[in-house]
Design a protein around this motif. Structure first.
Motif, short mmCIF file in Angstrom:
data_model
loop_
_atom_site.label_atom_id
_atom_site.label_comp_id
_atom_site.label_asym_id
_atom_site.label_seq_id
_atom_site.Cartn_x
_atom_site.Cartn_y
_atom_site.Cartn_z
N ASP A 212 1.04 -1.35 0.19
CA ASP A 212 -0.65 -0.06 0.32
C ASP A 212 0.78 1.13 -0.09
N ASP A 214 0.02 4.50 -1.06
CA ASP A 214 -0.36 5.54 0.00
C ASP A 214 -0.43 5.29 1.89
N GLN A 215 0.30 4.68 2.39
CA GLN A 215 -0.55 4.32 3.28
C GLN A 215 1.40 4.20 4.16
N LEU A 217 2.65 6.48 2.18
CA LEU A 217 3.33 7.92 2.23
C LEU A 217 2.43 8.66 2.90
N LEU A 218 0.94 8.22 3.64
CA LEU A 218 1.03 8.49 5.00
C LEU A 218 2.00 8.02 6.23
N SER A 219 2.33 7.30 6.48
CA SER A 219 2.92 7.02 7.43
C SER A 219 4.69 8.05 7.37
N ALA A 221 4.96 10.36 5.78
CA ALA A 221 4.39 11.87 6.43
C ALA A 221 4.28 11.96 7.95
N GLU A 222 3.72 11.41 8.66
CA GLU A 222 3.48 11.28 10.07
C GLU A 222 4.45 11.13 11.01
N GLY A 227 3.13 16.49 8.78
CA GLY A 227 1.90 16.23 8.65
C GLY A 227 2.44 16.43 6.88
N GLU A 228 1.09 17.17 6.78
CA GLU A 228 0.82 16.61 5.25
C GLU A 228 1.80 17.82 4.24
N LEU A 231 4.25 15.86 2.23
CA LEU A 231 4.05 15.50 1.13
C LEU A 231 3.66 16.59 -0.23
N ALA A 304 9.50 6.84 6.85
CA ALA A 304 8.45 6.47 7.28
C ALA A 304 8.99 5.46 8.78
#
Length: 530
Positions: A212, A214-215, A217-219, A221-222, A227-228, A231, A304
């Motif tokens: 995944d 997307d996951q 990228l989100l990890s 960023a976190e 945060g966002e 990205l 990440a």
């Protein structure tokens, strides 16, 4: 790092060094010492072999270590390097590869001097090529120092210093003994190793996130703490207008610089025909494109999984993000898997550095011997002596690169390569394009184009935040920063083109129409090409 990491990584690296030295020794016994053999490997390589060698030359420590580190630290903005490096190959494919192969013999100056007064043009182009090559070499030396500092647990500056010296000594041996043929095979072996290692790491990162993206990228960023914003554009190059102009300047340098890199241009002479040169670029685009797509995964994976703080803590510029990622993916610092994977990645990175410095050193020593020395030597000197000069020049260039590499050891390697690209785009690209496409181009225009790009680029770097005026500078204790941008390309690239135009229109020399027609026919058809 534990003793197991050190021992295994050094063992794997020693195997690579032994294999490449064996290749160099074997090639040195089977060469006949001619300039064509030393500079172009006898023009015997196939498009596929040369494509792998070009990819090996291009996928440097800046790509493997520096770009992934920048993505891990700055997210989206770090990907500018990936886009720039990749798009640059379209310029090479459509404007340079086939024409350069048809018009030249060994160096960039051959293309320009074909229709000009040779002596001043060769001196100018040779000087520029050496300057670009040394800047590029410095980046590889810095990468070597960062790796060994991580490998040995950051113990003292002595280990890093001796590593840089050792890399410099090996590159001189490769070039002086084996010439282009040995360098090409080293590049091919290294390209296969690097692609294999990158594929393995990419698969492991995607498996960690169950495929995944997307996951992932989100990890990232976190974990980054931004945060966002991690990205989105602007984390590194969006703070103010100066940063935005720096962004544009860097993009121009990366996209236009590749077509002016001496060690890339020299690779087109190792194949028998212009068609083979073009097919080589097609092969290399496929390999390089796949590699750079994977560096995006590795960069966000490092953010990440390892975290920007840990990456920055190991190396402030982010040059050790990939080895740290490998360590974590393998199971951690105390696991067998982590030890093995870290050792493999460290060995691949060392191999990358060695192979690239060999290619750059060969190109720069060829410029010294074939352009600078050949323009000054007596006409009755034996041609074979030019090869001897190239071997001696490789030693001198190695010494300079070692000294500058020790000085710039805390800068990001991708950033340093960006400077080399800016100088190449400012000094080499204008004279190359004018020579190929402008019928009225003159000797004065050629000389002015080179120096009109080279001198401003070097001066602007010296007056920039890279050298002084900030805590991250080479000399943080002094301040003679008068130019706000870190990359000079936005100013120096147009200056190179303007200087070439101005030199031509103010010259009393009348362009030789017959020589231009001959060059045009040769560049487009290959008739009379070496």
């Amino acid at each position: 790092m534990t003793g197991d990491h050190q021992t295994l990584a050094l063992l794997l690296f020693s195997v690579f060094v032994a294999v490449t030295l064996a290749i160099t020794t074997w090639v040195s016994r089977n060469r006949h010492g001619s300039a064509e053999e030393f500079y172009a490997g006898g023009r015997l390589f196939s498009p596929m072999e040369n494509g792998f060698a070009i990819a090996g030359d291009y996928m440097s420590a800046a790509s493997f270590l520096g770009v992934t580190g920048l993505i891990a630290l700055f997210g989206y903005d770090g990907m500018l390097y990936v886009v720039g490096f990749l798009v640059a190959w379209l310029v090479v494919l459509f404007l340079v590869a086939e024409l350069v192969r048809n018009c030249g013999r060994f160096t960039l100056a051959d293309v320009v001097a074909a229709r000009m007064n040779e002596r001043p043009v060769r001196i100018a182009a040779g000087t520029s090529s050496v300057a670009v090559s040394v800047l590029y070499l410095v980046a590889q030396m810095v990468g070597a120092g960062s790796l060994v500092a991580l490998l040995l647990g950051g113990t003292g500056e002595a280990a890093r210093t001796w590593t840089v010296i050792g890399v410099g000594a090996l590159m001189v041996i490769y070039v002086s003994l084996g010439g282009m043929r040995a360098t090409t095979w080293i590049q091919i072996v290294k390209a296969v190793m690097l692609l294999g290692g990158t594929i393995a790491l990419t698969v492991l990162v995607l498996v960690r996130f169950h495929g995944d993206f997307d996951q992932l990228l989100l990890s990232a960023a976190e974990r980054s703490g931004h945060g966002e914003k991690f990205l989105a554009p602007g984390l590194k190059y969006g703070e103010d207008w100066t940063a935005r102009f720096d962004f544009i300047s860097l993009g121009l340098a990366l996209v236009l610089g590749t077509a002016g890199l001496p060690h890339i241009l020299s690779r087109f002479y190792t194949v028998p025909t212009a068609r083979a040169a073009r097919r080589s670029v097609v092969w290399s685009i496929g390999l390089i494109g796949g590699f750079y797509l994977m560096t995006i995964v590795l960069g966000f994976g490092a953010a990440a999984i390892v975290g920007p703080e840990a990456v920055r803590g190991s190396n402030a510029a982010g040059n050790t993000a990939v080895p740290l990622l490998a360590l974590d993916l393998g199971g951690g610092a105390d696991s067998t898997g982590g030890t093995v994977l870290f050792a493999i990645v460290a060995a691949v990175a060392f191999a990358t550095i060695l192979a690239v410095v060999a290619g750059i050193t060969l190109a720069s020593s060829a410029s010294v011997a074939h352009d600078l020395y050949a323009s000054l030597r007596r006409r009755d000197a034996k041609p074979r002596s030019e090869v001897a000069v190239a071997r001696v020049a490789s030693v001198g260039i190695g010494v300079v690169a070692i000294a500058l590499g020790l000085l710039a050891r805390d800068l990001n390697v991708a950033f340093l390569v960006g400077l080399a690209f800016a100088v190449a785009a400012s000094a080499n690209l204008p004279v190359l394009l004018y020579s190929l496409f402008w019928r009225g181009f003159t000797t004065r225009g050629a000389v002015w184009a080179v120096y009109g790009g080279l001198i401003p680029a070097m001066v602007l770097v010296l007056l920039s935040p890279v050298v002084s005026g900030s805590p991250e500078s080479l000399f943080p204790g002094v301040d003679f920063q008068y130019f706000p941008l870190q990359n000079p390309g936005l100013v120096s690239i147009p200056l190179g083109f303007v200087a070439g135009w101005l030199g031509t229109v103010t010259s009393a020399e009348v362009a030789d129409e017959a020589k231009h027609a001959e060059t045009e026919v040769r560049s487009l058809t290959g008739a009379g090409a070496a």
